[in-house]
Design an enzyme around this catalytic site. Structure first.
Site, PDB file in Angstrom:
ATOM      1  N   HIS A  40      -0.052  -0.970  -0.352  1.00 25.09           N
ATOM      2  CA  HIS A  40      -0.025   0.083  -0.603  1.00 25.09           C
ATOM      3  C   HIS A  40       0.936   0.436   0.408  1.00 25.09           C
ATOM      4  O   HIS A  40       1.826   1.252   0.863  1.00 25.09           O
ATOM      5  CB  HIS A  40      -0.594  -0.073   1.396  1.00 25.09           C
ATOM      6  CG  HIS A  40      -1.842  -0.940   1.290  1.00 25.09           C
ATOM      7  ND1 HIS A  40      -2.632  -1.514   0.273  1.00 25.09           N
ATOM      8  CD2 HIS A  40      -2.362  -1.495   1.789  1.00 25.09           C
ATOM      9  CE1 HIS A  40      -3.367  -2.379   0.193  1.00 25.09           C
ATOM     10  NE2 HIS A  40      -4.119  -2.715   1.884  1.00 25.09           N
ATOM     11  N   LYS A  76     -13.314   4.429   7.938  1.00 27.87           N
ATOM     12  CA  LYS A  76     -13.428   5.333   6.932  1.00 27.87           C
ATOM     13  C   LYS A  76     -15.166   5.426   7.126  1.00 27.87           C
ATOM     14  O   LYS A  76     -16.210   6.489   6.776  1.00 27.87           O
ATOM     15  CB  LYS A  76     -12.913   5.186   6.156  1.00 27.87           C
ATOM     16  CG  LYS A  76     -13.018   6.259   4.524  1.00 27.87           C
ATOM     17  CD  LYS A  76     -12.990   5.872   3.185  1.00 27.87           C
ATOM     18  CE  LYS A  76     -13.257   4.842   2.413  1.00 27.87           C
ATOM     19  NZ  LYS A  76     -13.126   4.569   1.254  1.00 27.87           N
TER      20      LYS A  76
END
Length: 933
Positions: free
Chosen positions: A147, A591
């Site tokens: 990532h 999120k």
């Protein structure tokens, strides 16, 4: 109220002064005119602004920055960035010194060491014999991912390692006079070299670069750190439990490393089937090089002569077998070692390992047609040869020699095999559904997508059992389905080439139903990885469902119970010999619903998985998809493991590590030993339920936390989903769009480029951008309002929360992490970013909501922790953040100003002279905050 203990570390301050003084010398002699002066001026002005926050002081900073040429501004930013890197080195080096002093003073070592942990076990009445079942079930598996969160170039990481090593040498009090002057000159030159090394990547990283970046840490630190961890464990076992413990307790090879780099294709179109094969081959080359290096070490050491020792018959027979295998080649290789049996054997072993390396190089170059019977073609043969040497040495009284470098190599072979890291493959569930639908339509004329869940499960169970796979016309399949099938073909090929254990699991993101897991097994069956022959099931692949959003977490029970109740799936799982692995996504759930709903949803999910495992009699392992920041499940590993629900860890834990986390944990060998040790001892403590009863959670605590999570989620969703202009604020008041140009990863920062929705932006970019603008709200938003609503003037509820903080590791860890994130936030600086919004009123409104919740969070967290300021219970971290803040603030003002200039000053080609300094601010702020995504 408890007050912050005075934190005063003279050694740390001396180390900072030394490195900062050297940086000042570099700036005065190597930087452009006045750069050093501007850096000091900005730092002083921001310190004054913090004491007296008024517009005039803010204008002084802006005046200093006004009219600076882009080139000068870039140098000022680089100076700040380098300061943070040197500060990190000073802190890391001082912490290492502190641990060394603890070891010198007594054998208790540091808190969380093996010695400390085993002593606590012994004092709790756990005998050496009771340790064995705990150790036998232990499996610690950190997984490197690609990532895009590591802002440092590999070249810079290497240069920083050199500075650390040189600085470490200066900590030796025995280095004086001329030798100290030489060491100081070396350190000064290395810092000067860092100044001349560009920290911003000129080109975007490709997947191959990411693979190479992950492999970088193994020869640098992890090979030796891994061997040292086991030596330390063995020594601590004998120290605490006595010399008899060495014969009573076997320390198994419970540590493995995993990787997603080259296997994670979810949302990354750059990861192809051949990329996965290349990743494993490059991994295999890295570990083969290490084996060759260590064979050379043993060749130097084991200079035993015939007549001075008597090797075992089994060893001598093995040596003869190698001579027969290698034929005339052996005559040349053994010429210098005929009187030295172990060197003789090792010389032949080295040749066989070299032949394996040559095969790997050919395959990396694209030629997979070659084979070589003289090469080591499986790890078991190499391992057996090493064990024969060890047993032979022990037979003539040289076990002490065998237990050193030879035992280290045997341990590394146990851990790394020929694959180095077990690769996970990941793909999104709809890709499998579409592929299965096309195959069933082409082969059997079945309309799979129109079926309900029960019908799908029935068809999948029957189709997997068809011998040889389904017959279908490949020309009828789409390119996407052909590529999906090719992945399984590569998996089958790599198992044959690298070894059966080279893959860990196939991870399915966005798992919403049991059929999503069975679809993967049907696709695997088309390449011989699963199926049924002569009534016997076989399975060479493990599948892990990934539950990411709040809604996904709420549906774990139904999906898992449906899956594990299927006879065909249970038969395949049993045939694989693997535990059922379940992956939990921290970043997307946070999120989606905020930190409270995410943390509590993950806690309950672990309880549910464990309960299902117990009900159906199938052992499960949890895979934690953690990121570097608090908003993505980050934080100290030791405390995070201890904060898991009681009796849910059970010896095994797997978790992702990525980006800057890898750098800060593994760039230096000594720190790598510490980090691995802390993770393993946390796992041991959390797994004590395997050998003695543990107290379950109190039902009233669970009920209370459930209520807080609901209140927090409501507050978070109100901001992120129901506040007009919020997403425009995110895109305009943070550098999220510029982060995508930083060239720090191969994966796009958005799922859909033109989509400005909360779903489209990836969780990493989401957290990274908010952190850059000092609005780290994903890690704390909703906590303050939930605590305020829950207490609502009720002293009894406040007292209940205080008791919870004192006595419940989960709640304490949650609020401790929130304190760290709140300390990294700065609402005054965030206001500067809010002025970038095209709609000024919307900018003020959204900023006001975030700032208001920040105040509530601080007030209520302090009220519950009964402290007078954030991080009062962690003065070392508090001091570190204060040191950084005087340099972070000016950078934020520079970044906000550059974002404004960028919006106003684009030339005809869409480029701006301000882009380069802006990208440098992103690097610098990431270094200062020590986390990105």
């Amino acid at each position: 109220m408890s007050r912050t203990p005075e934190y005063d570390d003279k050694t740390l301050r001396a180390n900072i002064r030394l490195l900062k003084g050297m940086l000042d010398n570099v700036l005065k002699n190597q930087a452009s005119h006045q750069v050093a002066e501007i850096v000091e001026q900005l730092q002083r002005q921001f310190t004054v602004l913090q004491r007296d926050n008024n517009p005039a002081k803010r204008q002084q900073i802006l005046k200093t920055l006004h009219n600076l040429p882009a080139e000068t501004l870039s140098e000022v930013i680089r100076a700040f960035s380098l300061y943070f890197s040197l500060l990190n080195i000073a802190e890391e080096s001082t912490q290492l010194q502190h641990r060394r002093h603890q070891i010198e003073k007594n054998k208790h070592y540091w808190r969380g060491s093996f010695h400390d942990t085993l002593l606590a076990f012994k004092n709790a009445g756990i005998s050496a014999e009771q340790l064995q079942p705990l150790l036998d079930d232990l499996h610690y598996l950190p997984v490197m991912t690609a990532h895009p969160t590591e802002a440092k170039r590999r070249t810079v990481r290497g240069a920083l390692r050199s500075v650390f090593v040189s600085h470490e040498k200066l900590q030796n009090s025995g280095i004086k006079g001329y030798f100290r002057d030489v060491a100081l000159e070396r350190l000064q030159s290395q810092i000067q070299l860092l100044w001349k090394t560009d920290e911003v990547r000129a080109h975007s990283m490709g997947v191959i670069d990411e693979i190479d970046s992950g492999l970088f840490y193994f020869p640098l630190s992890l090979f030796e750190a891994t061997a040292q961890v086991y030596r330390n464990f063995q020594r601590a076992l004998v120290d605490v439990y006595g010399s008899d413990a060495a014969s009573k307790v076997n320390i198994p090879s419970f540590l493995n490393f995993g990787s997603w780099i080259g296997g994670d294709r979810d949302g990354n179109p750059n990861v192809k089937p051949h990329t996965t094969a290349l990743a494993l081959r490059l991994q295999a080359r890295t570990i083969t090089r290490e084996y060759l290096r260590r064979i050379d070490i043993l060749l130097e050491q084991l200079a035993y002569s015939h007549g001075m020792c008597q090797p075992t018959e089994a060893f001598l027979q093995s040596l003869q077998n190698d001579r027969d295998l290698l034929g005339d080649t052996a005559i040349t290789l053994e010429r210098n070692y005929l009187q030295e049996p172990y060197r003789h054997k090792l010389a032949l072993m080295k040749f066989r390992m070299h032949r394996r390396m040559e095969l790997l190089e050919q395959r990396i170059a694209g030629d997979s047609s070659q084979s070589d019977d003289q090469a080591y073609n499986n790890i078991q043969t190499f391992h057996a040869d090493l064990c024969l040497i060890r047993e032979s040495l022990s037979s003539h009284g040289d076990q002490a020699i065998a237990d050193r470098d030879l035992q280290d190599l045997i341990r590394l072979v146990d851990i790394f095999g020929f694959y180095l890291m077990q690769l996970d493959v990941r793909q999104e569930s709809t890709r499998h559904s579409q592929a299965v639908a096309e195959i069933l339509s082409a082969g059997l004329g079945i309309d799979y997508l129109s079926m309900d869940e029960d019908q799908r499960m029935q068809v999948l169970s029957e189709a997997i059992a068809i011998p040889g796979g389904l017959g279908y016309d490949a020309s009828e399949l789409s390119a996407a389905t052909v590529e999906t099938l090719d992945v399984f073909q590569v998996m089958a090929q790599m198992r044959r080439e690298i070894g059966n254990d080279c893959f860990s699991r196939y991870v399915i993101s966005m798992t919403h139903s049991a059929s999503h897991i069975m679809e993967v097994l049907l696709l695997a069956a088309q390449n011989g990885l699963a199926g049924r022959i002569s009534g016997q099931w076989y399975c060479h692949i493990g599948v892990s469902p990934l539950f990411e959003t709040i809604d996904d977490l709420n549906h774990i029970d139904g999906v898992l119970r449906s899956l594990l109740s299927q006879p065909a799936y249970r038969a395949l799982l049993e045939a694989s010999g693997l535990r059922q692995e379940v992956m939990l996504g921290y970043s997307d759930s946070c999120k989606d619903g905020g930190i409270l709903a995410s943390a509590w949803g993950l806690y309950r999910a672990q309880q549910q998985v464990t309960a299902i495992s117990d009900d159906v009699g199938i052992p499960c392992r949890l895979f934690h998809g953690r990121g570097g920041t608090i908003g993505r499940g980050g934080g100290p590993t030791h405390e995070a493991i201890l904060a898991q629900p009681p009796a849910t860890v059970r010896g095994q834990i797997k978790f992702t590590e990525q980006g800057e986390v890898l750098f800060y944990r593994y760039n230096n060998m000594e720190t790598a030993i510490y980090e691995l040790t802390m993770g393993i001892t946390g796992l041991m403590k959390a797994s004590v339920s395997l050998i003695q009863p543990v107290e379950p959670d109190r039902p009233d605590n669970l009920q209370l936390m459930g209520e807080l999570a609901q209140l927090g989620e409501r507050s978070y969703r109100q901001l992120t989903e129901h506040t007009p202009g919020f997403l425009d604020y995110f895109y305009e008041a943070t550098p999220v769009q510029e982060i995508g140009q930083l060239n720090i990863g191969s994966r796009p920062s958005h799922r859909k480029k033109a989509d400005r929705s909360k779903y489209s932006v990836r969780a990493i970019a989401w957290v990274f951008a908010w952190a850059q603008s000092r609005q780290t709200f994903p890690a704390w938003y909703g906590i303050g309002s939930s605590l305020e609503s829950y207490c609502a003037g009720n002293p009894e509820r406040l007292q209940a929360l205080r008791e919870l903080y004192k006595n419940w590791p989960f709640f304490r860890n949650l609020l401790s992490n929130a304190q760290m994130a709140l300390s990294k936030s700065d609402m005054t600086i965030a206001e500067e970013y809010s002025s970038l919004c095209s709609d000024p009123e919307a900018g003020k409104r959204v900023h006001g909501l975030i700032a208001g919740e920040h105040r509530r969070c601080v007030d209520w967290v302090l009220e519950i922790a009964e402290c007078d300021q954030l991080l009062a219970e962690n003065p070392e971290l508090a001091a570190s953040l204060r040191r950084r803040n005087d340099y972070l603030g000016p950078l934020n003002y520079m970044q906000a100003g550059l974002l404004r200039a960028l919006n106003e000053d684009e030339d005809a080609n869409g480029q701006s002279r301000w882009m380069n300094p802006l990208l440098r601010t992103i690097n610098a702020i990431a270094a200062g905050m020590r986390n990105t995504g």
